[in-house]
Write a protein that holds these residues in place. Structure first.
Motif, PDB file in Angstrom:
ATOM      1  N   TRP A   1     -15.316  -9.962 -78.835  1.00 15.52           N
ATOM      2  CA  TRP A   1     -14.058 -10.693 -78.649  1.00 15.52           C
ATOM      3  C   TRP A   1     -13.344 -10.303 -77.378  1.00 15.52           C
ATOM      4  CZ3 TRP A   1     -10.001  -7.395 -78.403  1.00 15.52           C
ATOM      5  CH2 TRP A   1     -10.223  -6.123 -78.941  1.00 15.52           C
TER       6      TRP A   1
ATOM      7  N   ARG B   1      -5.599 -10.147 -61.713  1.00 15.55           N
ATOM      8  CA  ARG B   1      -4.441 -10.925 -62.158  1.00 15.55           C
ATOM      9  C   ARG B   1      -4.580 -11.382 -63.606  1.00 15.55           C
ATOM     10  NH1 ARG B   1      -4.505 -14.493 -56.830  1.00 15.55           N
ATOM     11  NH2 ARG B   1      -4.157 -12.802 -55.356  1.00 15.55           N
ATOM     12  N   ASN B   2      -5.604 -10.860 -64.290  1.00 14.13           N
ATOM     13  CA  ASN B   2      -5.807 -11.237 -65.688  1.00 14.13           C
ATOM     14  C   ASN B   2      -4.576 -10.872 -66.529  1.00 14.13           C
ATOM     15  OD1 ASN B   2      -6.794 -11.285 -68.486  1.00 14.13           O
ATOM     16  ND2 ASN B   2      -8.799 -11.548 -67.545  1.00 14.13           N
ATOM     17  N   ALA B   3      -4.083 -11.860 -67.321  1.00 15.95           N
ATOM     18  CA  ALA B   3      -2.892 -11.625 -68.149  1.00 15.95           C
ATOM     19  C   ALA B   3      -3.148 -10.535 -69.179  1.00 15.95           C
ATOM     20  CB  ALA B   3      -2.458 -12.922 -68.835  1.00 15.95           C
ATOM     21  N   PHE B   4      -4.416 -10.373 -69.564  1.00 16.35           N
ATOM     22  CA  PHE B   4      -4.774  -9.294 -70.481  1.00 16.35           C
ATOM     23  C   PHE B   4      -5.254  -8.071 -69.690  1.00 16.35           C
ATOM     24  CE2 PHE B   4      -4.866 -12.582 -73.722  1.00 16.35           C
ATOM     25  CZ  PHE B   4      -4.484 -11.907 -74.861  1.00 16.35           C
TER      26      PHE B   4
ATOM     27  N   LEU C   1     -20.217 -15.275 -69.989  1.00 11.39           N
ATOM     28  CA  LEU C   1     -20.218 -14.049 -70.797  1.00 11.39           C
ATOM     29  C   LEU C   1     -19.957 -14.365 -72.260  1.00 11.39           C
ATOM     30  CD1 LEU C   1     -18.351 -11.544 -68.466  1.00 11.39           C
ATOM     31  CD2 LEU C   1     -20.778 -11.588 -69.045  1.00 11.39           C
TER      32      LEU C   1
ATOM     33  N   CYS D   1      -7.267  -4.408 -73.827  1.00 11.88           N
ATOM     34  CA  CYS D   1      -6.976  -5.007 -75.124  1.00 11.88           C
ATOM     35  C   CYS D   1      -6.912  -3.925 -76.183  1.00 11.88           C
ATOM     36  CB  CYS D   1      -8.026  -6.023 -75.524  1.00 11.88           C
ATOM     37  SG  CYS D   1      -8.016  -7.367 -74.408  1.00 11.88           S
ATOM     38  N   THR D   2      -6.241  -2.873 -75.827  1.00 16.69           N
ATOM     39  CA  THR D   2      -6.129  -1.755 -76.739  1.00 16.69           C
ATOM     40  C   THR D   2      -4.662  -1.504 -77.085  1.00 16.69           C
ATOM     41  OG1 THR D   2      -6.358  -0.461 -74.715  1.00 16.69           O
ATOM     42  CG2 THR D   2      -8.263  -0.561 -76.146  1.00 16.69           C
ATOM     43  N   GLY D   3      -3.803  -2.477 -76.700  1.00 16.89           N
ATOM     44  CA  GLY D   3      -2.406  -2.461 -77.127  1.00 16.89           C
ATOM     45  C   GLY D   3      -1.666  -1.204 -76.699  1.00 16.89           C
TER      46      GLY D   3
ATOM     47  N   GLY E   1      -1.677  -7.898 -78.164  1.00 18.05           N
ATOM     48  CA  GLY E   1      -2.353  -7.353 -76.995  1.00 18.05           C
ATOM     49  C   GLY E   1      -3.573  -6.516 -77.284  1.00 18.05           C
TER      50      GLY E   1
ATOM     51  N   ILE F   1     -14.652  -3.880 -73.549  1.00 16.02           N
ATOM     52  CA  ILE F   1     -13.259  -4.216 -73.825  1.00 16.02           C
ATOM     53  C   ILE F   1     -12.979  -4.057 -75.312  1.00 16.02           C
ATOM     54  CG2 ILE F   1     -11.599  -6.134 -73.783  1.00 16.02           C
ATOM     55  CD1 ILE F   1     -13.110  -7.301 -71.432  1.00 16.02           C
ATOM     56  N   GLY F   2     -11.791  -3.568 -75.640  1.00 11.60           N
ATOM     57  CA  GLY F   2     -11.321  -3.655 -77.017  1.00 11.60           C
ATOM     58  C   GLY F   2     -11.641  -2.466 -77.902  1.00 11.60           C
ATOM     59  N   GLU F   3     -12.359  -1.502 -77.380  1.00 12.08           N
ATOM     60  CA  GLU F   3     -12.617  -0.280 -78.148  1.00 12.08           C
ATOM     61  C   GLU F   3     -11.600   0.766 -77.709  1.00 12.08           C
ATOM     62  OE1 GLU F   3     -15.119  -0.012 -80.341  1.00 12.08           O
ATOM     63  OE2 GLU F   3     -15.896  -2.012 -79.913  1.00 12.08           O
ATOM     64  N   PRO F   4     -11.079   1.555 -78.652  1.00  9.40           N
ATOM     65  CA  PRO F   4     -10.142   2.615 -78.250  1.00  9.40           C
ATOM     66  C   PRO F   4     -10.819   3.591 -77.294  1.00  9.40           C
ATOM     67  CG  PRO F   4     -10.310   2.443 -80.657  1.00  9.40           C
ATOM     68  CD  PRO F   4     -11.347   1.543 -80.092  1.00  9.40           C
TER      69      PRO F   4
ATOM     70  N   ASP G   1     -16.225 -15.129 -64.411  1.00 10.25           N
ATOM     71  CA  ASP G   1     -15.307 -14.397 -65.276  1.00 10.25           C
ATOM     72  C   ASP G   1     -14.525 -13.363 -64.474  1.00 10.25           C
ATOM     73  OD1 ASP G   1     -15.880 -14.716 -68.501  1.00 10.25           O
ATOM     74  OD2 ASP G   1     -17.482 -15.441 -67.223  1.00 10.25           O
ATOM     75  N   THR G   2     -13.252 -13.271 -64.730  1.00  6.51           N
ATOM     76  CA  THR G   2     -12.389 -12.311 -64.045  1.00  6.51           C
ATOM     77  C   THR G   2     -12.024 -11.229 -65.037  1.00  6.51           C
ATOM     78  OG1 THR G   2     -11.443 -14.112 -62.780  1.00  6.51           O
ATOM     79  CG2 THR G   2     -10.238 -12.054 -62.774  1.00  6.51           C
TER      80      THR G   2
ATOM     81  N   GLY H   1      -7.067 -14.534 -70.602  1.00  8.08           N
ATOM     82  CA  GLY H   1      -6.213 -13.859 -69.622  1.00  8.08           C
ATOM     83  C   GLY H   1      -6.364 -14.382 -68.211  1.00  8.08           C
ATOM     84  N   TYR H   2      -7.580 -14.814 -67.848  1.00  8.74           N
ATOM     85  CA  TYR H   2      -7.751 -15.288 -66.472  1.00  8.74           C
ATOM     86  C   TYR H   2      -7.668 -16.800 -66.364  1.00  8.74           C
ATOM     87  CZ  TYR H   2     -12.823 -16.173 -67.258  1.00  8.74           C
ATOM     88  OH  TYR H   2     -14.017 -16.610 -67.717  1.00  8.74           O
TER      89      TYR H   2
ATOM     90  N   THR I   1     -10.528  -7.715 -66.853  1.00  9.11           N
ATOM     91  CA  THR I   1      -9.228  -7.157 -67.196  1.00  9.11           C
ATOM     92  C   THR I   1      -8.915  -5.904 -66.401  1.00  9.11           C
ATOM     93  OG1 THR I   1     -10.427  -5.995 -68.906  1.00  9.11           O
ATOM     94  CG2 THR I   1      -9.272  -7.994 -69.559  1.00  9.11           C
TER      95      THR I   1
ATOM     96  N   MET J   1     -19.184 -10.186 -64.698  1.00 14.09           N
ATOM     97  CA  MET J   1     -17.777 -10.520 -64.862  1.00 14.09           C
ATOM     98  C   MET J   1     -17.054 -10.420 -63.525  1.00 14.09           C
ATOM     99  SD  MET J   1     -14.974  -9.309 -67.656  1.00 14.09           S
ATOM    100  CE  MET J   1     -15.248  -9.858 -69.321  1.00 14.09           C
TER     101      MET J   1
END
Lengths: 406, 406
Positions: B320, A51-54, B308, A84-86, B353, A119-122, A226-227, B328-329, A229, A183
């Motif tokens: 990040w 349910r993470n918003a991200f 984390l 988080c890769t948009g 995002g 997270i966050g890497e293409p 931690d929950t 998000g959570y 993504t 996580m």
């Protein structure tokens, strides 16, 4: 580090499911890091997600695809979460599904994508797409353990479950694999779980079973609060066992299959806790006597997330004062401290607002020295109860998480 | 370990307050572990206390006594929290107050007791009572630093604040001392704070100032998310500065004194964070753009309590993705991930995002290498903002808390 013995079982084939792995070199060269799972036509699937918003692009896409079509393939990568890769993340997840669809002649919406890792890497989507033909060619009913290994990230061991029941001369099997070690919290940690049965289960029944089983398992474990993504749990029913169809939530066959499915979820959830990052203890939190389920969970999570309690568990220190403090600050309205009773396994440690009469440090120490510990908290104000599973907080946890990206 | 420089200031006397310390040998022989503070007749006091349902006997007693009478003495011990000690704990706290009352000819209800240290052990009340005559004989305006040292537990340094303002030819001073390094969370950690001024402040104004200042300081810091059984913050106004009385919450003098009092609380709160158990980073969490204060706090605490994120901070790793996951959570309803913007100091790391365009790992690394870091989170959905302070999670934290009782 990991607690207890949860050996990977000898997984039998499950009619209607084929699996394959490949090495795309996403994070480390040579490692098997892509899994393809093929579901026979007619398989029904249900899923629950973070349910993470991200939430990550593949999670959003899974939700959409499940509404549009019945999945025929799952494609999973480890080493990169595509979170988080948009917009690019979404395009990459779609491209992965489309590549599988092209190879196999199904629609893209029939291919569910999953990712786990940083997270966050293409997402290196080309690397993944390049190995898909090889994976597709290698699909086999025999690859459960290879798949369980390929979805691992900081896991120290693959996690698998299998069990069968007989029904009117037919054998019905449930197989499951999962990954997750950090996580991890309800709604749910960086956790992926794929549970399949060859039972024939109607879609509404399957949907309910998926929710119920996840709630009693993956939504009741917590390692670090931690929950993630990306968490996803998929339940698949191929219907190829030959046993009669389960069309409603009742009857002998339903109960048998439900039992196995819940057992699979719980066992895999416990495997995740026992393999918690740096875990040296497996801790069951049994909260009872609550006026509501919610307040039982509130108390359970306050205890499960307290770094002071987790470090005391690591030290095998029966520092029950920290448990009492956490129960006290959990936020239960008008909690009467004098009615709370706390046990470590079967040893009563707290009652009437203080240390239990007759409790000795030696008794507490004897419990804390064990690798598996149950903390029982009776709130003394109602009939509700909840059970959670968690771990301790060790030097190793800090080491793993301080070094994770390096 | 501790972050930054927060040297103990040269504390001037504050008219109307005398302090003394003594060594009762509560936990370690020879250590100064008892503090007696005498408030001149006419001093007004206000207090805020932990909301933990298992609050310690002295906390319960302080609340009762403050309703009955104006305090003339505070008696504080370190080394034992007198918490979760049931009826006996209450008797022991009363006995301590009565012993001071007898020595000094005031009522027991005019003596506020405080304890900090291990939970669940009986208070060695005789040891404390035995050294009270010596403490009483040693009362002096000069003992602020000695008192700040005697209330320490796992603190690595004493915490003090002093400042003065001039008003119509009179000097008004605020002095404060505090202790706390672990189990620190709003409502409040094992934290004791004693802040005194020689201003003359009417009781209702003092009560409001006490609440406002605690809310903006000690209720906005968190080290491990644990809220202790014993936390207490006392604000005292002796009225001996010679300046005019403050009878309402307005006017030049009120604003000056309010400024100093809030500054004292914030500074001491920051001292506690900077001395957080095993802390190597001082982290400011500035959450803005919230639809409510509560959701800003919700996000702030989710980030502040994430192991984390805390381990990544310890590793100086600009990971990040973990911050994004925690935002998000956090549970903000219908949060639009695309509107969230996150900065590390002045470096934009997340927008729309995903990773901000132009952000480089080197920029993030440059921020994370610093000892004091601000994480700015703009939720992009309203005008509310909140600021919290916290620390990282280091090997040293685990070492301290795994070894605390041994």
């Amino acid at each position: 580090m990991a607690v207890g013995e949860y050996p990977f079982p000898s997984m039998p084939p499950l009619a209607g499911i084929k699996l394959a792995t490949a090495s795309a070199g996403i994070k480390k060269p040579g490692r098997q890091d892509v899994v393809l799972i093929e579901l026979a036509a007619g398989t029904r699937s249900a899923g629950v997600f973070t349910r993470n918003a991200f939430c990550a692009a593949p999670v959003t896409l899974c939700r959409e695809y499940l509404k549009q079509a019945s999945p025929r393939y799952l494609v999973i990568n480890s080493g990169n979460a595509n979170a988080c890769t948009g917009e690019r993340g979404r395009r990459d997840a779609i491209a992965t599904s489309e590549a599988v669809a092209q190879l196999s002649g199904v629609q893209a919406a029939q291919v569910l994508p999953f990712s786990t890792g940083v997270i966050g890497e293409p997402l290196p989507v080309n690397k993944i797409v390049n190995v898909l033909p090889q994976a597709h060619a290698g699909l086999s009913e025999a690859n459960w353990e290879a798949a369980a290994k390929a979805i691992m990230t900081t896991d120290t061991r693959p996690k698998g479950y299998t069990a069968s029941v007989e029904h009117q001369g037919k054998t019905i099997t449930v197989n499951g694999i999962a990954k997750g070690a950090g996580m991890i919290k309800p709604n749910m940690g960086t956790m992926l779980a794929y549970i399949a049965t060859d039972a024939d289960i109607a879609q509404p029944v399957l949907d309910d079973l998926c929710k119920e089983a996840a709630n009693r398992s993956f939504n009741r474990i917590t390692i670090d609060g931690d929950t993630s993504t990306n968490d996803s749990c998929i339940l698949m029913a191929t219907g190829q066992s030959g046993a009669e169809a389960i069309t409603e939530a009742s009857g002998d066959l339903y109960e048998k299959v439900r039992g196995l499915i819940i057992d699979a979820h719980e066992y895999l959830a416990k495997c995740i806790v026992a393999d918690g990052e740096g875990a040296t203890k497996f801790v069951t939190l049994a909260v009872s006597g609550g006026a509501s389920q919610d307040e039982c969970l509130q108390v359970g999570y306050a205890v499960a997330h307290s770094p002071l309690i987790k470090t005391a568990l690591f030290a095998s220190d029966p520092n029950w004062g920290r448990i009492v403090a956490a129960v006290g600050y959990a936020g239960v309205p008008a909690l009467d401290a004098n009615k709370v009773r706390i046990h470590l396994n079967d040893t009563l440690i707290v009652e009437e607002g203080g240390r239990a009469e007759g409790y000795t440090e030696e008794q507490g120490q004897a419990v804390m020295d064990q690798a598996e510990i149950t903390i029982r908290i009776d709130l003394g104000r109602g009939g509700c109860a909840e059970t959670l599973w968690t771990t301790d907080l060790s030097h190793e946890y800090v080491r793993i998480n301080a070094d994770y990206r390096s």
